[in-house]
Design an enzyme around this catalytic site. Structure first.
Site, PDB file in Angstrom:
ATOM      1  N   SER A 132       0.820  -1.224   0.000  1.00 42.43           N
ATOM      2  CA  SER A 132       0.000   0.000   0.000  1.00 42.43           C
ATOM      3  C   SER A 132       0.846   1.263   0.000  1.00 42.43           C
ATOM      4  O   SER A 132       1.938   1.296   0.565  1.00 42.43           O
ATOM      5  CB  SER A 132      -0.897   0.031   1.239  1.00 42.43           C
ATOM      6  N   GLU A 247      -2.607 -14.346   1.025  1.00 46.73           N
ATOM      7  CA  GLU A 247      -2.838 -13.511   2.197  1.00 46.73           C
ATOM      8  C   GLU A 247      -4.264 -13.651   2.708  1.00 46.73           C
ATOM      9  O   GLU A 247      -4.518 -13.604   3.899  1.00 46.73           O
ATOM     10  CB  GLU A 247      -2.545 -12.047   1.860  1.00 46.73           C
TER      11      GLU A 247
END
Lengths: 391, 350
Positions: A132, A247
């Site tokens: 991110s 994930e």
């Protein structure tokens, strides 16, 4: 039917083995509530990871050739259930074991595997994930941290954010922009970065719960060998998509983790005098139902996936547990408020403070690892086949 | 890991067989006919009975198929999915196995053969709510719950009055029984009541999940083909998220019914809690899926002509029958409140 019975037996034996080993080896001070990220706690958690390695439990899902035990999803889930049942601390090197390792196995060169896999397994290197950015959240492919190639090195400039464990991680698995001219999904590379390289600075973010578990990471002319690229240069998006599926996938948390929370809610319900109140029991029962649904969803997914590979259905998993967890903590906030009005017992108040910190953390789970709105898009498009929206 | 979660061979085979049968014999026309005629389709009943479904859980000695509840649960979903209006589920999942386990030799001999062959039709009030049962007026045999006991009655021993139901094709009726009729001769052995309640609940949950699955499938198809603003409405996130929420509710509910059937068949300590989880989540899912379905269909879903409402109304009947969401959640809340570490009643093995 005989094959089924054999598997069942094998599974029961495995559960006993894991339960026995954890009971004999887990240090009592690691099950106490408290900070998990102070220098002392980190030292103890590294030692615990090493203990798991010595026992052969560091990465049971890794193939044998890389030092794992080649176990499938069902055995892995049993390990996870037992790990949570005894109250062992979160795995310190979760990014290394679940994300970087498997990604190296799939996309790395032999030299890369030799260099990093064993160190991950032994917890000699703790990893963090740098995906991110301030302007690349849900729209991850618009990330801008720039990696310019000069000879055999990248010169990296930019910023990552919401990085868990950045304050103590040794390495980062990062996505960087290597080709600003290409379409946005085509100019990204997956690069492994030593966090001690000059030019990297880490700043913990003070979160709404007062903790600083997520950080900003700044890159100022950071030099990284091009040899640290996983997969081809500019092909990092494909590398990362497999990683994101991992994930969100099954195996990282079981329903067992939530049973102590249900017990806490149950005793709070009784302590506040609501143990016979129909509405209070219905609320408690709702959480029992949700945790049970999560249990059976995971059980079903494992039964249907013989090879341990999961498709976009994994989106249900993250969406479900994050909503379940947020609702569970929500109920506790009300009960603890009621109880603190009735009691000045310091144990009650300590419990309230810890619960509140977890409550806020549970709100983060609906946002991280692909926000729940993104998960719903994935379900609608990739599971149910609805047409993509024009963007 | 416990339970096959519907993935084993027998279970898939039974479900596939039934799905193919309904595809061939119970298309939309026949679903529709049951709603307009308001009578039980005895021809269809005869054809299904010939498959041996009502005796699936009965042992082979008495002419059944001898399969386990967890082998039947996917097939029950298919009944809900098909939209067939038949008294199959209570008969196969509750009445027949309960008679075999708890009936006297005489009860077994006089009731089982006709129920297994399909010559006789059964109804059950177990867990439905009040003295009501689906297809009671059509039934030759009634399993009646009264004062925590179960009684097995033949047609001369009960009378019925039709009562309102959102789903008229399921032929809901209130039964009346003269108290002099109930005796040791009609009563089933001790233990029958709890066993039957658990069975009724997981079976209704699977049936309801099948209803939800059909509604969701129709909704996805509609969202892919209906166009507004020059594109399929399923491309809009507002529509996608309604549908995704419905899918999550349904897919997380289905394995709960599968597990509850397994817990019932293995006599696990958490069987009662598992049944409550199954029904509360199936009721939740039916409501979420039904609401999303009607909203996504828009005006066309509000017409009698479109078939969606058959499944919506069946969903509404089943949502509140066999213990509502609230009833089962309160049971689960109380079980958790009373749970002692290691008691196994809610989360066994911890």
């Amino acid at each position: 039917m005989s094959a089924l019975t054999e598997t069942t037996l094998d599974v029961a034996t495995w559960r006993d083995e894991v339960r026995g080993w954890l009971k004999a080896h887990l240090p009592a001070d690691l099950t106490e509530p408290g900070a998990l990220t102070g220098p002392e706690a980190l030292h103890r958690r590294r030692a615990w990871e090493r203990e798991l390695y010595d026992g052969g439990y560091a990465a049971i899902h890794w193939p044998k050739e890389y030092g794992g035990r080649g176990m499938g999803a069902a055995h892995r889930m049993i390990f996870q259930e037992e790990y949570e049942r005894i109250g062992a601390p979160p795995r310190l090197n979760i990014q290394g074991l679940m994300l970087v390792g498997p990604t190296l196995m799939e996309h790395g060169t032999d030299a890369q595997r030799q260099r990093w896999l064993d160190a991950i397994l032994r917890c000699e290197q703790v990893w963090c994930q740098g995906f991110s950015e301030p302007d690349a959240g849900s729209d991850l492919a618009s990330l801008r941290t720039a990696a310019r190639i000069e000879g055999d090195r990248y010169i990296i400039n930019g910023q990552k954010i919401w990085t868990s464990g950045a304050t103590y991680a040794d390495w980062m698995f990062a996505l960087v922009r290597t080709n600003p001219e290409a379409p946005k999904h085509r100019g990204i590379s997956a690069v492994l970065i030593d966090m001690r390289t000059p030019g990297i600075s880490v700043r913990p973010i003070r979160q709404i719960n007062g903790r600083g578990t997520f950080s900003e990471v700044f890159f100022d002319n950071v030099e990284v060998p091009v040899a640290n690229t996983i997969g081809a240069v500019d092909d990092g998006w494909n590398v990362a998509m497999g990683a994101l599926l991992l994930e969100r996938g099954i195996g990282r948390r079981s329903y067992v983790k939530y049973v102590p929370l249900l017990r806490t809610l149950s005793s709070l319900t009784t302590s506040t005098g609501a143990g016979r109140d129909g509405a209070a029991l219905e609320e408690l029962g709702t959480h029992v139902m949700q945790v049970s649904k999560y249990r059976h969803h995971v059980g079903r997914t494992l039964a249907e996936s013989s090879n341990g590979a999961f498709g976009p259905e994994a989106s249900l998993n993250k969406l479900f547990w994050s909503e379940m967890e947020a609702a569970l903590y929500e109920s506790g906030m009300k009960l603890l408020n009621d109880l603190s009005a009735l009691s000045d017992d310091s144990a009650v108040l300590d419990g309230y403070g810890r619960w509140e910190a977890e409550y806020w953390h549970a709100r983060a789970t609906r946002i991280f690892a692909g926000s729940n709105q993104i998960q719903k898009n994935i379900i609608a498009e990739r599971v149910l086949g609805l047409p993509k929206e024009k963007r | 890991m416990t339970g096959s979660y519907g993935a084993d061979e027998t279970s898939v085979e039974l479900a596939t067989g039934l799905r193919e049968f309904f595809n061939e014999h119970c298309g939309l026309d026949r679903v529709r006919a049951a709603w307009s005629d308001g009578s039980l389709d005895l021809a269809l009943w005869g054809e299904v009975a010939a498959l041996g479904f009502t005796g699936a859980l009965a042992s082979e000695e008495v002419g059944g198929l001898g399969v386990q509840p967890e082998d039947l649960v996917l097939a029950i979903e298919e009944i809900g999915y098909s939209g067939a209006s038949l008294p199959l589920v209570d008969t196969a999942a509750v009445v027949v196995p309960i008679i075999e386990r708890y009936g006297s030799a005489e009860q077994r001999a006089s009731f089982l053969p006709g129920l297994i062959s399909g010559e006789r039709i059964a109804a059950s009030t177990v867990m439905f709510g009040g003295d009501r049962a689906m297809f009671a007026a059509e039934a030759d045999v009634l399993l009646l719950e009264r004062d925590d006991c179960l009684h097995l009655l033949d047609r001369r021993q009960f009378s019925t009055v039709e009562v309102h139901s959102p789903d008229p094709a399921s032929r809901l009726a209130r039964v009346s029984v003269e108290s002099s009729v109930l005796s040791d001769a009609t009563r089933l052995a001790a233990g029958a009541t709890d066993d039957a309640r658990g069975r009724a609940v997981w079976a209704a949950s699977a049936l309801l999940n099948g209803v939800s699955r059909r509604m969701l499938e129709m909704t996805v198809d509609h969202a892919k083909t209906r166009e507004q603003f020059g594109r399929a409405i399923g491309s809009f996130q507002a529509v996608k998220h309604l549908i995704a929420d419905a899918w999550v509710a349904m897919e997380s509910s289905r394995p709960c019914a599968w597990y509850a059937a397994h817990a019932c068949s293995q006599g696990l300590a958490d069987a009662a809690a598992a049944a409550s989880v199954a029904k509360a989540s199936a009721s939740d899912a039916a409501r979420v899926v039904g609401d999303s379905a009607l909203q996504v269909h828009g005006g066309i879903g509000f017409t009698w002509e479109h078939p969606l409402h058959f499944w919506m109304k069946r969903g509404k009947l089943l949502e509140h029958a066999y213990g509502s969401r609230g009833f089962h959640l309160r049971s689960l809340g109380a079980a958790m409140r009373d749970d002692q570490q290691g008691s196994d009643a809610v989360f066994p093995g911890l």
